[in-house]
Design an enzyme around this catalytic site. Sequence first.
Site, PDB file in Angstrom:
ATOM      1  N   GLY A  77     -12.227  42.840  61.195  1.00 60.32           N
ATOM      2  CA  GLY A  77     -11.828  44.106  61.796  1.00 60.32           C
ATOM      3  C   GLY A  77     -12.879  44.759  62.666  1.00 60.32           C
ATOM      4  O   GLY A  77     -13.239  44.259  63.722  1.00 60.32           O
ATOM      5  N   GLY A 102      -7.033  47.732  59.338  1.00 62.58           N
ATOM      6  CA  GLY A 102      -6.484  48.998  59.797  1.00 62.58           C
ATOM      7  C   GLY A 102      -6.265  48.991  61.299  1.00 62.58           C
ATOM      8  O   GLY A 102      -6.878  48.227  62.038  1.00 62.58           O
ATOM      9  N   ILE A 152     -16.101  45.202  62.229  1.00 58.73           N
ATOM     10  CA  ILE A 152     -17.484  44.721  62.190  1.00 58.73           C
ATOM     11  C   ILE A 152     -17.703  43.750  63.354  1.00 58.73           C
ATOM     12  O   ILE A 152     -17.007  42.739  63.451  1.00 58.73           O
ATOM     13  CB  ILE A 152     -17.790  44.006  60.857  1.00 58.73           C
ATOM     14  CG1 ILE A 152     -17.560  44.952  59.679  1.00 58.73           C
ATOM     15  CG2 ILE A 152     -19.231  43.491  60.844  1.00 58.73           C
ATOM     16  CD1 ILE A 152     -17.741  44.286  58.323  1.00 58.73           C
ATOM     17  N   LYS A 170     -10.787  33.093  58.143  1.00 62.28           N
ATOM     18  CA  LYS A 170     -11.933  33.797  58.725  1.00 62.28           C
ATOM     19  C   LYS A 170     -13.225  33.006  58.524  1.00 62.28           C
ATOM     20  O   LYS A 170     -14.081  32.969  59.416  1.00 62.28           O
ATOM     21  CB  LYS A 170     -12.051  35.189  58.099  1.00 62.28           C
ATOM     22  CG  LYS A 170     -10.907  36.115  58.454  1.00 62.28           C
ATOM     23  CD  LYS A 170     -10.969  37.418  57.663  1.00 62.28           C
ATOM     24  CE  LYS A 170      -9.795  38.320  58.001  1.00 62.28           C
ATOM     25  NZ  LYS A 170      -9.765  39.547  57.159  1.00 62.28           N
TER      26      LYS A 170
END
Length: 430
Positions: free
Chosen positions: A131, A298, A133, A201
């Site tokens: 997200g 988010g 970072i 990821k």
Amino acid sequence: MTTINVGLLGLGTVGRGVATILARQTPQLASLHLKITRAAVRTLTPKRQAQFPAIALTTDALAVVNDPDIQIIVEVMGGIDLPFALLKQALKNGKQVITANKDLIATHGQALTALAAKHHVGLNYEAAVMGGIPILRTLNTNFAGDAITGLAGIANGTSNFILTQMAAGCSYAEALAQAQAKGFAESDPTNDVEGLDAAYKLLILTRLAFDLNAKLANIHRQGITTLRRADFAAADFFGFTIKPLVSARRLDNQLDLTVAPTLVPKSHPLSGVVNEFNAIVLASTNTHELMLTGPGAGSLPTANAVIADLQATALALQDGHTPELAGLAPQPSTALDQPTRQLIALSTNGLVTGLDVATQLGIHGQIYASGDQLHLLTQAVDRQTIAQWRDALNHFVGISLQHILPIFSPDLQGTVTKFQTDEKKISFTA
């Protein structure tokens, strides 16, 4: 200055976030003259079009990709097959591509990167991992003269939120319900709680961190669904917290890849990363250890990562060059098996003690006993030994194996101690 037209594939949570941030026209963005002119959506209604009056909505995603007036394609629609076909066409059309699709990049990242290089365009996917970072940009730019030897982190905010609530006393079902109520977990949370999301990821991270290519089958993966409150009591007793970790250990062209609920020492910074937050620790030759943390999911945090890629791409277009593509030709990796301490969780009929199990399996470490629950903290062992233990425990009369969890150790070594012979001295009653 000429406007840079953007085509958006997907107007879900992240897509709306991208449109919202661009509409704010901060000074840094205003100078780039970025404009979303067309967007592909699954369903088109007059009400939805009215929500985005400046964007021409369509259900024909290919029309957006083939629009000659669009310079940048942003894909936030999700899935694998359709986005892969669309982004291949976009790259062949000479368009810059930005995607937040971790599943796609983990599965077809090499093919898309090669195609982008062939057509001299950019492929960026910062939003695909962790997200908000900026981990991929950090890997691309901050380690040119350094060698990363290992990485570990929390790459799934949903799982971390659930484990945080369980550490506070909730059951798994209660914690999952809270995550769903807050919008952190889907109605079907399988990809998150079984570690598949984090595994995708990890594949992307290792490709950029080590310039090595691994496959999903190379990852030793287990989910969080078997955890119970007793596991957190045992972890706390031994001085650990339980976190949903991804880890990659490197030795030359060998990789040891793990996605699992892992016991982290309370003294380590990763133990303090709670709720939906993500974090990653990079170990390297020059910097020793670097940690980044922030919101992992988010609408706006993920959209902000897309905007960062948009800014870099727009600046490159203005300067007339294409950013270098990371991970263009990673080498294949082979399996590495680093011995690691483990936590064995068992249910017992009350007649079998932890010392019985330890003696039978040749385990050295410590015992935590509470009611009908046993937890054995073991010495560092390889995966072949773990498999042998698992097989033996599944045939052991009087006990039921719940799971075996790894212990995180930055130096990859565990301290071997002799077993306590008096369980009562180290047992704990909840």
